[in-house]
Write an enzyme that holds these catalytic residues in place. Structure first.
Site, short mmCIF file in Angstrom:
data_model
loop_
_atom_site.label_atom_id
_atom_site.label_comp_id
_atom_site.label_asym_id
_atom_site.label_seq_id
_atom_site.Cartn_x
_atom_site.Cartn_y
_atom_site.Cartn_z
N THR A 137 0.61 -0.91 0.21
CA THR A 137 -0.20 -0.09 0.42
C THR A 137 0.72 1.71 -0.08
O THR A 137 2.17 1.25 0.21
CB THR A 137 -1.12 0.36 1.18
OG1 THR A 137 -1.57 1.31 1.32
CG2 THR A 137 0.40 -0.47 2.55
N ASP A 138 0.14 2.28 -0.70
CA ASP A 138 1.03 3.61 -0.39
C ASP A 138 1.32 4.32 1.23
O ASP A 138 1.75 5.18 1.61
CB ASP A 138 -0.01 4.83 -1.33
CG ASP A 138 -0.91 4.61 -1.39
OD1 ASP A 138 -2.24 4.78 -0.64
OD2 ASP A 138 -1.54 5.56 -1.32
N GLU A 139 0.30 3.55 1.82
CA GLU A 139 0.53 4.03 3.09
C GLU A 139 1.86 3.39 4.36
O GLU A 139 1.95 4.69 4.81
CB GLU A 139 -1.39 3.81 3.66
CG GLU A 139 -2.75 3.39 3.49
CD GLU A 139 -3.78 3.74 4.31
OE1 GLU A 139 -3.44 3.49 5.47
OE2 GLU A 139 -4.80 2.67 2.95
N TYR A 162 -1.85 -0.41 11.02
CA TYR A 162 -1.85 -1.13 9.86
C TYR A 162 -0.50 -0.50 8.88
O TYR A 162 -0.19 -1.95 8.73
CB TYR A 162 -3.46 -1.04 8.80
CG TYR A 162 -3.45 -1.21 7.41
CD1 TYR A 162 -3.43 -2.40 6.92
CD2 TYR A 162 -3.14 -0.27 6.39
CE1 TYR A 162 -3.39 -2.69 5.28
CE2 TYR A 162 -3.21 -0.69 4.81
CZ TYR A 162 -2.90 -1.39 4.70
OH TYR A 162 -2.95 -2.04 3.48
N LYS A 166 2.30 -3.41 7.24
CA LYS A 166 2.75 -3.48 5.89
C LYS A 166 4.18 -2.91 5.48
O LYS A 166 4.70 -3.39 4.90
CB LYS A 166 1.63 -2.12 5.19
CG LYS A 166 -0.07 -3.10 5.48
CD LYS A 166 -0.23 -4.48 4.64
CE LYS A 166 0.01 -4.85 2.47
NZ LYS A 166 0.03 -5.64 2.77
N ASN A 261 -11.93 13.10 1.04
CA ASN A 261 -13.23 12.35 1.56
C ASN A 261 -15.14 12.66 1.67
O ASN A 261 -15.72 11.77 0.46
CB ASN A 261 -12.79 12.25 2.53
CG ASN A 261 -11.77 10.69 3.21
OD1 ASN A 261 -12.09 10.32 2.13
ND2 ASN A 261 -10.92 11.03 3.93
P1 NAD Z 1 -9.50 -7.52 2.28
O1 NAD Z 1 -9.24 -7.55 3.80
O2 NAD Z 1 -10.48 -7.59 1.54
O3 NAD Z 1 -9.24 -9.44 1.79
C1 NAD Z 1 -8.15 -9.51 2.85
C2 NAD Z 1 -8.15 -11.66 2.68
O4 NAD Z 1 -6.50 -11.78 3.70
C3 NAD Z 1 -9.09 -12.01 2.97
O5 NAD Z 1 -9.86 -13.08 2.23
C4 NAD Z 1 -9.34 -13.12 4.59
O6 NAD Z 1 -9.17 -13.46 5.28
C5 NAD Z 1 -7.09 -13.46 3.60
N1 NAD Z 1 -6.68 -13.58 5.85
C6 NAD Z 1 -6.41 -12.66 5.80
N2 NAD Z 1 -5.50 -12.88 7.26
C7 NAD Z 1 -4.80 -13.91 6.36
C8 NAD Z 1 -4.12 -14.89 6.90
N3 NAD Z 1 -3.61 -15.63 7.98
N4 NAD Z 1 -3.67 -16.42 5.98
C9 NAD Z 1 -4.49 -16.74 4.41
N5 NAD Z 1 -5.33 -15.22 4.69
C10 NAD Z 1 -5.89 -14.67 5.59
O7 NAD Z 1 -7.98 -7.03 1.71
P2 NAD Z 1 -7.82 -6.13 0.58
O8 NAD Z 1 -8.79 -4.42 0.09
O9 NAD Z 1 -8.18 -6.95 -0.75
O10 NAD Z 1 -6.71 -5.95 0.75
C11 NAD Z 1 -5.52 -7.41 -0.13
C12 NAD Z 1 -4.27 -6.47 -0.09
O11 NAD Z 1 -3.98 -5.35 -0.93
C13 NAD Z 1 -3.97 -6.65 1.17
O12 NAD Z 1 -2.78 -6.78 1.09
C14 NAD Z 1 -3.77 -4.91 1.58
O13 NAD Z 1 -2.36 -4.06 2.08
C15 NAD Z 1 -3.34 -4.32 0.12
N6 NAD Z 1 -3.85 -3.20 -0.08
C16 NAD Z 1 -5.07 -3.25 -0.01
C17 NAD Z 1 -5.27 -2.08 -0.59
C18 NAD Z 1 -6.99 -1.30 -0.80
O14 NAD Z 1 -7.82 -0.07 -0.72
N7 NAD Z 1 -7.98 -2.07 -0.40
C19 NAD Z 1 -4.66 -0.83 -1.05
C20 NAD Z 1 -2.94 -0.96 -1.07
C21 NAD Z 1 -2.96 -2.27 -0.99
P1 TYD Z 2 -10.17 3.82 4.33
O1 TYD Z 2 -11.09 3.31 3.68
O2 TYD Z 2 -10.66 3.22 5.63
O3 TYD Z 2 -9.11 3.63 3.57
P2 TYD Z 2 -7.76 4.34 4.51
O4 TYD Z 2 -8.21 4.56 5.73
O5 TYD Z 2 -6.99 2.74 4.10
O6 TYD Z 2 -7.83 5.22 3.39
O7 TYD Z 2 -10.90 5.74 4.78
C1 TYD Z 2 -10.82 6.28 3.57
C2 TYD Z 2 -11.02 7.48 4.12
O8 TYD Z 2 -11.91 7.58 4.51
C3 TYD Z 2 -9.59 8.02 5.79
O9 TYD Z 2 -9.50 9.22 4.89
C4 TYD Z 2 -10.69 8.27 6.71
C5 TYD Z 2 -11.94 8.63 5.71
N1 TYD Z 2 -13.36 7.28 6.55
C6 TYD Z 2 -14.21 8.85 7.59
O10 TYD Z 2 -14.22 9.43 7.15
N2 TYD Z 2 -15.60 8.01 7.58
C7 TYD Z 2 -15.84 6.39 7.89
O11 TYD Z 2 -16.31 5.39 8.12
C8 TYD Z 2 -14.83 5.93 6.69
C9 TYD Z 2 -14.45 4.21 7.18
C10 TYD Z 2 -13.24 6.32 6.46
#
Ligand code: NAD
Ligand code: TYD
Length: 357
Positions: A137-139, A162, A166, A261
Site C-alpha cells: 500500500t501507499d500508506e 496497519y 505493511k 473524502n
Molecule cells: P481484504 O481485507 O478484503 O482481504 C484480505 C483477505 O486475506 C481475506 O480474504 C482474508 O480472509 C485473508 N486473510 C487474512 N488473514 C489471513 C491469513 N493469516 N492467512 C490467509 N488468509 C488471510 O483486503 P484487500 O482490500 O483485498 O487487500 C488485499 C491486499 O492489498 C492487502 O495486502 C492490502 O494491504 C493491499 N492493499 C489494499 C488496498 C485497498 O484499497 N483495499 C490498497 C493497497 C494495498
Molecule cells: P478507508 O476506506 O478506511 O481507507 P484508508 O484509511 O486505508 O485510506 O478510509 C478512506 C478515507 O475515508 C480515510 O481518510 C478515512 C475516511 N473515512 C471516513 O471519513 N469515515 C469512515 O467511516 C471511514 C471508514 C473512512
C-alpha cells in the site's frame, strides 16, 4: 503454452477476488490456487459461479499463511511458478482498536510465506522465472501535505499499526531479495474501490448507509485526500508487474484521481439520489454527519505512477466518475452478497467503531 501455476493468498478478499476472476478470464494459460484463512473479510462465495473453463483452472485451500507445514505441502504438491501475496488484515480502524492481528498476519504471515517460497525456489535450482509479488500500500509512505507525490524513493513513514505492519512486511520482502536473491517484486498502490469490497471501507460503507438511510460518518473535517484506483486497473497493473517487472524492484500504482473524502461522499449521495429518486429536502446529503477524527489520520495520499507507466506501459483505464457509478450499481444489484457479509461480526464492528464517535 504450459500452464503457469500461481499461488494467490487472500483471494477471498476484495482485491484478491477481483484479481482471480479477472486473471482467469484474461490469462487462459494461468491456473490459480487460492490460499485463504477466511477471516471476516474473506468470502469463498465470491469465487463460486465462474464459467466452466475458468473454474477448471481454480482451486481453493482453506488455510493460514502462518501455517509452515501447510505451506510446505502446497509448494511441494503444486510447484508454483509465482506467488501473489494479498492476504492481510487490511483495515486501518481495526488496526487502531486491535493491532496484534496485523503483526500476526501481515508481518509473521508474510515472513513465513517468504521463507516457504525461498525453500521452494532453492529446491528448484533457483529458477530465474520464479516470482514473489508482494501487494502493498501507499500508506507505508505516511502522509503528504498539500503538494507532492509518493515515488518509489519516498522514505517509509507509516502512521497506523496497519501501515506499520505493511511496511515491516515490505522490508522483509526486499531483504529476501538482497540477502538470498529471491526474485521479489513489491507494488504500493493507492486506495482501491469496486465490486466485492467489504463494507467497512469508505466507499462501500457509505453506499450501504445511504441506501439504508443511516448516518454517513465523516471523520474530522472530511478534507483528507485519497488517490482512488479502480480495482480492475490495479489487477491489470499487477499482471504487468508480474510478467514484466524487474526482480528486486518496487512499482507504485495510483489511480491519479485525488479526491477529498467529502467530495467522494457528495458524489455517492448524488448518484444514489438519482438511482433512488431522492431530491430536494430528501437528498441523501442529509445523512452526512461529521464525527470524531481517526487518530493518526493521514491527510493526503497521492501516487506518482510514472515508473510503471514509463517502464511497463501501464496506466489506469477507468475514470473515477464512471467506475464509481459502476461500483454503486454493483452494490445495488448484489443484495444477497451484502446480506452474506453483514454477519453478526459485521454488526459488532459497526457498533464498536461508530457508537462512541
Ligand atoms: P481484504 O481485507 O478484503 O482481504 C484480505 C483477505 O486475506 C481475506 O480474504 C482474508 O480472509 C485473508 N486473510 C487474512 N488473514 C489471513 C491469513 N493469516 N492467512 C490467509 N488468509 C488471510 O483486503 P484487500 O482490500 O483485498 O487487500 C488485499 C491486499 O492489498 C492487502 O495486502 C492490502 O494491504 C493491499 N492493499 C489494499 C488496498 C485497498 O484499497 N483495499 C490498497 C493497497 C494495498
Ligand atoms: P478507508 O476506506 O478506511 O481507507 P484508508 O484509511 O486505508 O485510506 O478510509 C478512506 C478515507 O475515508 C480515510 O481518510 C478515512 C475516511 N473515512 C471516513 O471519513 N469515515 C469512515 O467511516 C471511514 C471508514 C473512512
Amino acid at each position: 503454452m504450459p500452464l503457469k501455476k500461481i499461488l494467490v493468498t487472500g483471494g477471498c478478499g476484495f482485491i484478491g477476488t477481483n484479481f482471480i476472476r479477472h486473471t482467469l478470464e484474461k490469462k487462459p494459460y494461468w491456473s490459480i490456487l487460492n490460499l485463504d484463512a477466511l477471516t471476516y473479510a474473506g468470502n469463498p462465495a465470491n469465487l463460486e459461479s465462474m464459467p466452466e473453463d475458468m473454474a477448471a483452472r481454480y482451486m481453493f485451500v482453506h488455510g493460514d499463511i502462518r501455517d509452515n507445514e501447510l505451506l510446505k505441502r502446497l509448494f511441494i504438491k503444486h510447484n508454483f511458478d509465482a506467488v501473489i501475496h494479498f492476504a492481510a488484515e487490511s483495515h486501518v480502524d481495526r488496526s487502531i482498536l486491535g493491532p496484534e492481528a496485523f503483526v500476526e498476519t501481515n508481518v509473521i504471515g508474510t515472513f513465513r510465506l517468504l521463507d516457504a517460497s525461498l525453500k521452494h525456489w532453492k529446491a528448484h535450482g533457483r529458477h530465474p522465472e520464479f516470482r514473489f509479488l508482494n501487494v502493498s500500500t501507499d500508506e507505508v509512505y505516511g502522509s503528504l501535505g498539500k503538494t507532492g507525490y509518493f515515488t518509489e524513493k519516498t522514505p517509509y513513514d507509516p502512521s497506523s499499526p496497519y501501515s506499520a505492519s505493511k511496511a515491516a512486511a515490505d522490508h522483509f520482502v526486499r531483504a529476501y531479495f538482497r540477502t538470498y536473491g529471491l526474485p521479489v517484486l513489491v507494488t504500493n498502490s493507492s486506495n482501491n474501490y469496486g465490486p466485492y469490497q467489504f463494507p467497512e471501507k469508505l466507499i462501500p460503507l457509505m453506499i450501504l448507509n445511504i441506501v439504508e438511510s443511516r448516518p454517513v460518518p465523516v471523520y474530522g473535517d472530511g478534507k483528507n485526500v485519497r488517490d482512488w484506483l479502480y480495482v480492475i486497473d490495479h489487477c491489470d497493473a499487477l499482471i504487468k508487474v508480474l510478467e514484466e517487472g524487474k526482480p528486486g524492484e518496487t512499482y507504485n500504482i495510483g489511480g491519479g484521481e485525488e479526491r477529498q473524502n467529502i467530495e467522494v461522499i457528495h458524489n455517492l449521495c448524488d448518484i444514489l439520489d438519482e438511482r433512488l429518486g431522492r431530491a430536494g429536502k430528501n437528498s441523501s446529503r442529509r445523512f452526512i454527519q461529521f464525527v470524531t477524527d481517526r487518530p493518526g489520520h493521514d491527510r493526503r495520499y497521492a501516487i506518482d505512477s510514472s515508473k510503471l507507466n514509463g517502464e511497463l506501459g501501464w496506466k489506469p483505464e477507468h475514470s473515477f466518475e464512471d467506475a464509481l457509478e459502476a461500483t454503486v450499481d454493483w452494490y445495488l444489484r448484489h443484495n444477497e452478497w451484502i446480506k452474506s457479509v453483514k454477519t453478526g461480526e459485521y454488526r459488532k464492528w459497526i457498533e464498536k467503531n461508530y457508537h462512541t464517535r
